[in-house]
Design an enzyme around this catalytic site. Structure first.
Site, PDB file in Angstrom:
ATOM      1  N   CYS A 128       0.779  -1.251   0.000  1.00 25.31           N
ATOM      2  CA  CYS A 128       0.000   0.000   0.000  1.00 25.31           C
ATOM      3  C   CYS A 128       0.803   1.289   0.000  1.00 25.31           C
ATOM      4  O   CYS A 128       0.692   2.095  -0.920  1.00 25.31           O
ATOM      5  CB  CYS A 128      -0.922   0.050   1.219  1.00 25.31           C
ATOM      6  SG  CYS A 128      -2.105  -1.288   1.276  1.00 25.31           S
TER       7      CYS A 128
ATOM      8  N   HIS B 133      -1.682   6.286   2.363  1.00 30.04           N
ATOM      9  CA  HIS B 133      -1.654   5.331   3.463  1.00 30.04           C
ATOM     10  C   HIS B 133      -1.512   6.144   4.743  1.00 30.04           C
ATOM     11  O   HIS B 133      -0.640   6.994   4.827  1.00 30.04           O
ATOM     12  CB  HIS B 133      -0.492   4.356   3.300  1.00 30.04           C
ATOM     13  CG  HIS B 133      -0.523   3.241   4.291  1.00 30.04           C
ATOM     14  ND1 HIS B 133      -1.280   2.105   4.086  1.00 30.04           N
ATOM     15  CD2 HIS B 133       0.057   3.096   5.495  1.00 30.04           C
ATOM     16  CE1 HIS B 133      -1.138   1.304   5.128  1.00 30.04           C
ATOM     17  NE2 HIS B 133      -0.339   1.883   5.994  1.00 30.04           N
TER      18      HIS B 133
END
Ligand SMILES: *[C@@H]1O[C@H](CO)[C@@H](O)[C@H](O)[C@H]1NC(C)=O
Ligand SMILES: *[C@@H]1O[C@H](CO)[C@@H](O)[C@H](O)[C@H]1NC(C)=O
Ligand SMILES: *[C@@H]1O[C@H](CO)[C@@H](O)[C@H](O)[C@H]1NC(C)=O
Ligand SMILES: *[C@@H]1O[C@H](CO)[C@@H](O)[C@H](O)[C@H]1NC(C)=O
Ligand SMILES: *[C@@H]1O[C@H](CO)[C@@H](O)[C@H](O)[C@H]1NC(C)=O
Length: 567
Positions: free
Chosen positions: A99, A153
């Site tokens: 991510c 993120h």
């Protein structure tokens, strides 16, 4: 109070949002719309530069398991409908299949070698260079930029603020129910609550009676209505959490996927000639209570077949749940009369292995982990010649025979997520980004990704042959699978797997890496992989053989070395 799925999603979003939205947030947004004159773009205005809004939908861990990518098990009628109005890239690849590195890469338009983010533990502005971001670029060009859900993120890699205030006009929104994702909220066979991997839920029984992606959809809908009222040009990024694990979704979606219809991965075994450095031991699913109860051996497993089917079933159901939320969001765009003025981009941060190669995670260089759905809807361009009304109707994925849309504009060239920044800027007719020189640590605005706008604006199908390459990389702490092979911290990285995907091959070289100097040593090669995708689409048969393929390998290796950005 009993809450039927369809009632939950159709109730007035403002009633929920007003409870969970801090008043300061709401106030600062209104203030901004009043104070920032450049933010007011009239929807009545003609097609001048910068008059198109942008809706960027980012999904977490979504592989190309969608109807529009030819998957005939998956029910994704709303995303398929978007695809049929869009240009769809069938070979789009993330630059790193985890991510934070993937998101920071495509949001800054730089490769991981330039963001120097291979884990979760640094903020690029401090650690690499003060790079501008895609939303920041729009903000600086007079757009109101807004983030809902997981776009950056969260945590260190976006300075605990999703890069606010640089990237966003208003403080990013996070759904209040997100905090329950990893708690014991899944009812097990014993009737007790567990922190399971497989977690179909009854919405009336979960804390707050809702799920994060439902809340994010409600908030995005609320913001769309507000911007419509204020007639401001917006860049709205909506980050969905599913199908990221745990598979926590409304249980109604299970009925779309009877377990007896769920097959195993076509290649559920670990390939014989796979270099061990390429294998990732899927540690994060092992932490879940239901997986722990299976006592699966580390690092190779396997997972019992019945549980493999359960994981696949839950992933597919999570995708259909996501699809229904995306459908509601797009239908709001349509109902507010915004579909003629809004560029819509749909992408995922990377893929996920659902048992392919005996793996159950992202964390690798295989297509299954790096390949992502990617589509661009540009009003009047990608839907030229189609009806101009009902562009985005809501199609209930739970209905017995949901309408099926086939994508009409499909591009097969390998392309990269790092191109999103320059592509979206071009589509919105903002000034084109300059190409980054090497090195570019000192340059705040430039791009390492090639704009994909030629594919969208002209009917161009192919670029020059040697340009058709997508690069990815993945770090490892060791040549063999360890507890931290999936997500090594920077200091533990000793090997970097540089990978390239051409129309014909996937080639990966695992080379010695120094995490202090950030140097890769291409003369110290730990392993190499070569797959011919036409005959081996799942990449199970590593045909690397230096004597047979020496010419080809020399060429690929040269491209790989020149394709990455050295400092
Ligand atoms: C980094 O960039 C931001 C936004 O462009 C700017 O406000 C800030 O002053 C820059 N910081 C440094 C240290 O250059
Ligand atoms: C990161 O956030 C902290 C706390 O809000 C702030 O003091 C610092 O300036 C931020 N870093 C950068 C590079 O903007
Ligand atoms: C399950 O498989 C059976 C047999 O192939 C098929 O008739 C049925 O439509 C499938 N059900 C679903 C929901 O796909
Ligand atoms: C778990 O598996 C190991 C072998 O892989 C075995 O020795 C052990 O007894 C098992 N534990 C349980 C609780 O079944
Ligand atoms: C959208 O734009 C097209 C072409 O510019 C026009 O023909 C159509 O009427 C518009 N539709 C709506 C709903 O405004």
């Amino acid at each position: 109070m009993r809450c039927e799925w369809k009632f939950c999603t159709q109730r007035d979003p403002s009633s929920v949002s007003s409870i969970m939205t801090p008043p300061t947030y709401y106030f600062s947004f209104l203030l901004l719309l009043v104070l920032e004159p450049s933010a007011a773009g009239g929807e009545e205005a003609g097609p001048a530069a910068g008059d198109k809004n942008v809706l960027l939908i980012i999904v977490d861990d979504l592989r190309t398991s969608l109807g529009c990518y030819g998957d005939d098990i998956i029910k994704s009628p709303n995303i398929d409908q978007l695809a049929s109005r869009s240009i769809l890239f069938t070979n789009a690849y993330a630059q790193q299949s985890v991510c934070a590195p993937s998101r920071v890469s495509f949001l800054t338009g730089r490769r991981p070698d330039t963001t120097r983010l291979f884990d979760f533990n640094s903020y690029w502005r401090k650690h690499a260079g003060n790079y501008s971001t895609l939303p920041q670029y729009f903000k600086e060009h007079g757009y109101v930029t807004m983030s809902v859900g997981k776009v950056f993120h969260p945590g260190i890699s976006s300075n605990h603020s999703d890069d606010y205030p640089y990237s966003w006009s208003v403080r990013p929104f996070h759904p209040s129910s997100e905090k329950y994702e990893n708690m014991k909220t899944c009812k097990g066979k014993d009737g007790e609550l567990h922190a399971n991997l497989v977690c179909p839920v009854d919405l009336s029984e979960v804390p707050e009676g809702t799920l994060p992606d439902i809340q994010s959809t409600e908030e995005a809908i609320r913001l769309l209505k507000l911007t419509k009222q204020k007639k401001s040009s917006f860049f709205l990024a909506v980050g969905y959490h599913k199908p990221h694990i745990p598979f926590r979704f409304p249980k109604e979606f299970l009925k779309l996927y009877p377990i007896e219809n769920i097959s195993l991965a076509p290649d559920p075994d670990i390939p014989r000639n796979l270099p061990l450095v390429a294998y990732n031991p899927w540690t994060d699913i092992r932490e879940r209570e239901d997986v722990q109860a299976l006592n699966i051996s580390f690092p190779y497993g396997p997972i019992p077949e019945h549980f493999q089917r359960l994981i696949r079933q839950s992933y597919f159901a999570s995708v259909s749940y996501l699809d229904s939320l995306v459908g509601q969001l797009l239908n709001t765009v349509e109902n507010l009369g915004l579909s003629n003025h809004t560029i819509i981009v749909f992408a995922s941060d990377h893929g996920w292995s659902l048992g392919e190669h005996g793996e159950w995670a992202k964390y690798s260089n295989f297509d299954v982990a790096t390949r992502v759905p990617l589509m661009f809807y540009v009003p009047g361009v990608t839907n030229r010649g189609q009806p101009q009304q009902n562009i985005f109707t809501y199609i209930d994925p739970l209905s017995p025979e949901p309408e099926r849309n086939i994508p009409e504009n499909v591009k097969e060239d390998p392309v990269e997520l790092v191109s999103l920044f320059s592509t979206i800027a071009d589509l919105a007719q903002l000034p084109s980004l300059p190409e980054c020189p090497v090195p570019s640590f000192h340059i705040e605005i430039c791009t390492e990704g090639q704009s994909l706008s030629p594919y969208l604006i002209t009917s161009k199908d192919k670029r020059g042959n040697d340009e058709i390459v997508a690069y990815s990389s993945y770090p490892r702490p060791s040549d063999t699978p360890q507890w931290n092979s999936d997500k090594p911290d920077l200091k533990d990285i000793t090997i970097m797997g540089y990978s390239m995907r051409t129309p014909d091959y996937r080639f990966t070289a695992w080379v010695e890496y120094n995490p202090i100097t950030f140097e890769a040593n291409f003369t110290d090669i730990h392993a190499q992989e070569l797959y011919f995708v036409e005959t081996d689409p799942n990449q199970d048969n590593n045909l690397f053989n230096s004597s047979i393929h020496s010419n080809l390998l020399t060429k690929l290796f040269g491209n790989l070395k020149s394709g990455r950005s050295f400092n």
